[in-house]
Write a protein that holds these residues in place. Structure first.
Motif, PDB file in Angstrom:
ATOM      1  N   ASN A   9       0.828  -1.210   0.000  1.00  0.00           N
ATOM      2  CA  ASN A   9       0.000   0.000   0.000  1.00  0.00           C
ATOM      3  C   ASN A   9       0.859   1.255   0.000  1.00  0.00           C
ATOM      4  OD1 ASN A   9      -2.385  -1.456  -0.020  1.00  0.00           O
ATOM      5  ND2 ASN A   9      -2.681  -1.319   2.186  1.00  0.00           N
ATOM      6  N   ALA A  10       1.991   1.206   0.709  1.00  0.00           N
ATOM      7  CA  ALA A  10       2.870   2.374   0.819  1.00  0.00           C
ATOM      8  C   ALA A  10       3.476   2.790  -0.518  1.00  0.00           C
ATOM      9  CB  ALA A  10       3.982   2.096   1.833  1.00  0.00           C
ATOM     10  N   VAL A  11       3.632   1.828  -1.418  1.00  0.00           N
ATOM     11  CA  VAL A  11       4.201   2.178  -2.737  1.00  0.00           C
ATOM     12  C   VAL A  11       3.130   2.423  -3.788  1.00  0.00           C
ATOM     13  CG1 VAL A  11       6.390   0.999  -2.290  1.00  0.00           C
ATOM     14  CG2 VAL A  11       4.559  -0.226  -3.496  1.00  0.00           C
ATOM     15  N   GLY A  12       1.867   2.234  -3.441  1.00  0.00           N
ATOM     16  CA  GLY A  12       0.790   2.535  -4.380  1.00  0.00           C
ATOM     17  C   GLY A  12       0.000   1.353  -4.886  1.00  0.00           C
ATOM     18  N   GLY A  13       0.174   0.192  -4.284  1.00  0.00           N
ATOM     19  CA  GLY A  13      -0.617  -0.973  -4.661  1.00  0.00           C
ATOM     20  C   GLY A  13       0.178  -2.067  -5.336  1.00  0.00           C
ATOM     21  N   ARG A  14      -0.530  -3.148  -5.641  1.00  0.00           N
ATOM     22  CA  ARG A  14       0.108  -4.352  -6.200  1.00  0.00           C
ATOM     23  C   ARG A  14       0.761  -4.107  -7.555  1.00  0.00           C
ATOM     24  NH1 ARG A  14      -4.862  -8.396  -5.091  1.00  0.00           N
ATOM     25  NH2 ARG A  14      -4.681  -8.521  -2.833  1.00  0.00           N
ATOM     26  N   THR A  15       0.081  -3.407  -8.444  1.00  0.00           N
ATOM     27  CA  THR A  15       0.633  -3.190  -9.781  1.00  0.00           C
ATOM     28  C   THR A  15       1.918  -2.387  -9.699  1.00  0.00           C
ATOM     29  OG1 THR A  15      -1.568  -3.301 -10.766  1.00  0.00           O
ATOM     30  CG2 THR A  15       0.150  -2.244 -12.074  1.00  0.00           C
ATOM     31  N   THR A  16       1.919  -1.338  -8.899  1.00  0.00           N
ATOM     32  CA  THR A  16       3.124  -0.524  -8.736  1.00  0.00           C
ATOM     33  C   THR A  16       4.240  -1.347  -8.106  1.00  0.00           C
ATOM     34  OG1 THR A  16       1.791   1.468  -8.488  1.00  0.00           O
ATOM     35  CG2 THR A  16       4.055   1.583  -7.705  1.00  0.00           C
ATOM     36  N   ALA A  17       3.911  -2.123  -7.082  1.00  0.00           N
ATOM     37  CA  ALA A  17       4.912  -2.964  -6.425  1.00  0.00           C
ATOM     38  C   ALA A  17       5.508  -3.965  -7.417  1.00  0.00           C
ATOM     39  CB  ALA A  17       4.299  -3.696  -5.237  1.00  0.00           C
ATOM     40  N   ALA A  18       4.669  -4.588  -8.218  1.00  0.00           N
ATOM     41  CA  ALA A  18       5.156  -5.551  -9.209  1.00  0.00           C
ATOM     42  C   ALA A  18       6.121  -4.881 -10.185  1.00  0.00           C
ATOM     43  CB  ALA A  18       3.981  -6.173  -9.962  1.00  0.00           C
ATOM     44  N   ASN A  19       5.773  -3.696 -10.640  1.00  0.00           N
ATOM     45  CA  ASN A  19       6.647  -2.969 -11.571  1.00  0.00           C
ATOM     46  C   ASN A  19       7.971  -2.591 -10.910  1.00  0.00           C
ATOM     47  OD1 ASN A  19       4.846  -3.103 -13.720  1.00  0.00           O
ATOM     48  ND2 ASN A  19       3.842  -1.193 -13.154  1.00  0.00           N
ATOM     49  N   SER A  24       5.796 -10.439 -11.245  1.00  0.00           N
ATOM     50  CA  SER A  24       4.402 -10.406 -11.673  1.00  0.00           C
ATOM     51  C   SER A  24       3.475  -9.924 -10.563  1.00  0.00           C
ATOM     52  CB  SER A  24       3.949 -11.798 -12.122  1.00  0.00           C
ATOM     53  OG  SER A  24       3.822 -12.662 -11.006  1.00  0.00           O
ATOM     54  N   TYR A  25       2.319  -9.456 -10.985  1.00  0.00           N
ATOM     55  CA  TYR A  25       1.257  -9.044 -10.069  1.00  0.00           C
ATOM     56  C   TYR A  25       0.886 -10.222  -9.162  1.00  0.00           C
ATOM     57  CZ  TYR A  25      -3.400  -7.410  -8.640  1.00  0.00           C
ATOM     58  OH  TYR A  25      -4.499  -7.030  -7.918  1.00  0.00           O
ATOM     59  N   VAL A  26       0.829 -11.414  -9.739  1.00  0.00           N
ATOM     60  CA  VAL A  26       0.467 -12.616  -8.978  1.00  0.00           C
ATOM     61  C   VAL A  26       1.509 -12.904  -7.893  1.00  0.00           C
ATOM     62  CG1 VAL A  26       0.084 -15.110  -9.125  1.00  0.00           C
ATOM     63  CG2 VAL A  26      -0.886 -13.597 -10.853  1.00  0.00           C
ATOM     64  N   ALA A  27       2.782 -12.720  -8.208  1.00  0.00           N
ATOM     65  CA  ALA A  27       3.838 -12.937  -7.214  1.00  0.00           C
ATOM     66  C   ALA A  27       3.691 -11.960  -6.051  1.00  0.00           C
ATOM     67  CB  ALA A  27       5.209 -12.810  -7.858  1.00  0.00           C
ATOM     68  N   VAL A  28       3.350 -10.717  -6.360  1.00  0.00           N
ATOM     69  CA  VAL A  28       3.132  -9.719  -5.310  1.00  0.00           C
ATOM     70  C   VAL A  28       1.918 -10.113  -4.474  1.00  0.00           C
ATOM     71  CG1 VAL A  28       2.514  -7.306  -4.849  1.00  0.00           C
ATOM     72  CG2 VAL A  28       4.229  -7.844  -6.587  1.00  0.00           C
ATOM     73  N   ASN A  47      16.350  -7.959  -3.319  1.00  0.00           N
ATOM     74  CA  ASN A  47      16.340  -6.838  -2.377  1.00  0.00           C
ATOM     75  C   ASN A  47      14.978  -6.147  -2.395  1.00  0.00           C
ATOM     76  OD1 ASN A  47      16.586  -5.711  -4.888  1.00  0.00           O
ATOM     77  ND2 ASN A  47      18.196  -4.275  -4.346  1.00  0.00           N
ATOM     78  N   TYR A  48      13.930  -6.939  -2.321  1.00  0.00           N
ATOM     79  CA  TYR A  48      12.572  -6.420  -2.381  1.00  0.00           C
ATOM     80  C   TYR A  48      12.273  -5.461  -1.226  1.00  0.00           C
ATOM     81  CZ  TYR A  48      11.708 -10.204  -5.764  1.00  0.00           C
ATOM     82  OH  TYR A  48      11.744 -11.042  -6.840  1.00  0.00           O
ATOM     83  N   ALA A  49      12.716  -5.791  -0.025  1.00  0.00           N
ATOM     84  CA  ALA A  49      12.451  -4.927   1.127  1.00  0.00           C
ATOM     85  C   ALA A  49      13.054  -3.548   0.915  1.00  0.00           C
ATOM     86  CB  ALA A  49      12.986  -5.561   2.409  1.00  0.00           C
ATOM     87  N   GLN A  50      14.271  -3.515   0.436  1.00  0.00           N
ATOM     88  CA  GLN A  50      14.943  -2.238   0.194  1.00  0.00           C
ATOM     89  C   GLN A  50      14.223  -1.439  -0.881  1.00  0.00           C
ATOM     90  OE1 GLN A  50      19.016  -2.606  -1.027  1.00  0.00           O
ATOM     91  NE2 GLN A  50      19.357  -0.403  -1.013  1.00  0.00           N
ATOM     92  N   THR A  51      13.827  -2.101  -1.947  1.00  0.00           N
ATOM     93  CA  THR A  51      13.130  -1.419  -3.040  1.00  0.00           C
ATOM     94  C   THR A  51      11.792  -0.862  -2.572  1.00  0.00           C
ATOM     95  OG1 THR A  51      14.205  -2.841  -4.671  1.00  0.00           O
ATOM     96  CG2 THR A  51      12.203  -1.709  -5.368  1.00  0.00           C
ATOM     97  N   LEU A  52      11.043  -1.661  -1.837  1.00  0.00           N
ATOM     98  CA  LEU A  52       9.751  -1.192  -1.341  1.00  0.00           C
ATOM     99  C   LEU A  52       9.936  -0.024  -0.370  1.00  0.00           C
ATOM    100  CD1 LEU A  52       7.974  -4.632  -0.833  1.00  0.00           C
ATOM    101  CD2 LEU A  52       7.436  -2.916  -2.578  1.00  0.00           C
ATOM    102  N   ALA A  53      10.875  -0.148   0.547  1.00  0.00           N
ATOM    103  CA  ALA A  53      11.111   0.921   1.519  1.00  0.00           C
ATOM    104  C   ALA A  53      11.563   2.213   0.825  1.00  0.00           C
ATOM    105  CB  ALA A  53      12.148   0.484   2.547  1.00  0.00           C
ATOM    106  N   SER A  54      12.422   2.089  -0.155  1.00  0.00           N
ATOM    107  CA  SER A  54      12.929   3.261  -0.873  1.00  0.00           C
ATOM    108  C   SER A  54      11.840   4.008  -1.634  1.00  0.00           C
ATOM    109  CB  SER A  54      14.027   2.848  -1.856  1.00  0.00           C
ATOM    110  OG  SER A  54      15.130   2.328  -1.175  1.00  0.00           O
ATOM    111  N   ASN A  55      10.782   3.310  -1.966  1.00  0.00           N
ATOM    112  CA  ASN A  55       9.690   3.907  -2.738  1.00  0.00           C
ATOM    113  C   ASN A  55       8.428   4.129  -1.916  1.00  0.00           C
ATOM    114  OD1 ASN A  55      10.575   3.983  -5.770  1.00  0.00           O
ATOM    115  ND2 ASN A  55      11.388   2.089  -4.920  1.00  0.00           N
ATOM    116  N   SER A  56       8.544   4.089  -0.591  1.00  0.00           N
ATOM    117  CA  SER A  56       7.371   4.200   0.278  1.00  0.00           C
ATOM    118  C   SER A  56       7.139   5.606   0.825  1.00  0.00           C
ATOM    119  CB  SER A  56       7.501   3.225   1.452  1.00  0.00           C
ATOM    120  OG  SER A  56       8.487   3.681   2.374  1.00  0.00           O
TER     121      SER A  56
END
Length: 78
Positions: A9-19, A24-28, A47-56
């Motif tokens: 949610n912090a990065v804008g939803g599943r589609t944004t997180a997948a990108n 894939s959206y399904v993996a997210v 490094n998914y945690a780092q990527t998500l945190a950096s974009n949150s």
């Protein structure tokens, strides 16, 4: 709300997180349903945690997500 839902949610939803993560959206959706990061984030393969945190926009940190979304905390009883 589990930690992965908060991060997604912090990065804008599943589609944004997948990108952002290049998966894939399904993996997210599966990570969100499990409430945990994949093992590969703890072995250094991803490094998914780092990527998500950096974009949150400061809503989550890498350390917080690595701690709260650890798959060891989310084992399902047999």
């Amino acid at each position: 709300m589990n930690p992965m839902q908060k991060a997604i949610n912090a990065v804008g939803g599943r589609t944004t997180a997948a990108n952002l993560l290049g998966i894939s959206y399904v993996a997210v959706r599966k990570m969100e349903a499990k409430g945990s990061l994949p093992r590969t984030d703890y072995t250094g393969e991803t490094n998914y945690a780092q990527t998500l945190a950096s974009n949150s926009n400061g809503l989550i940190t890498t350390d917080w997500l690595m701690d709260k979304a650890n798959p060891k905390h989310h084992t399902v009883a047999a």
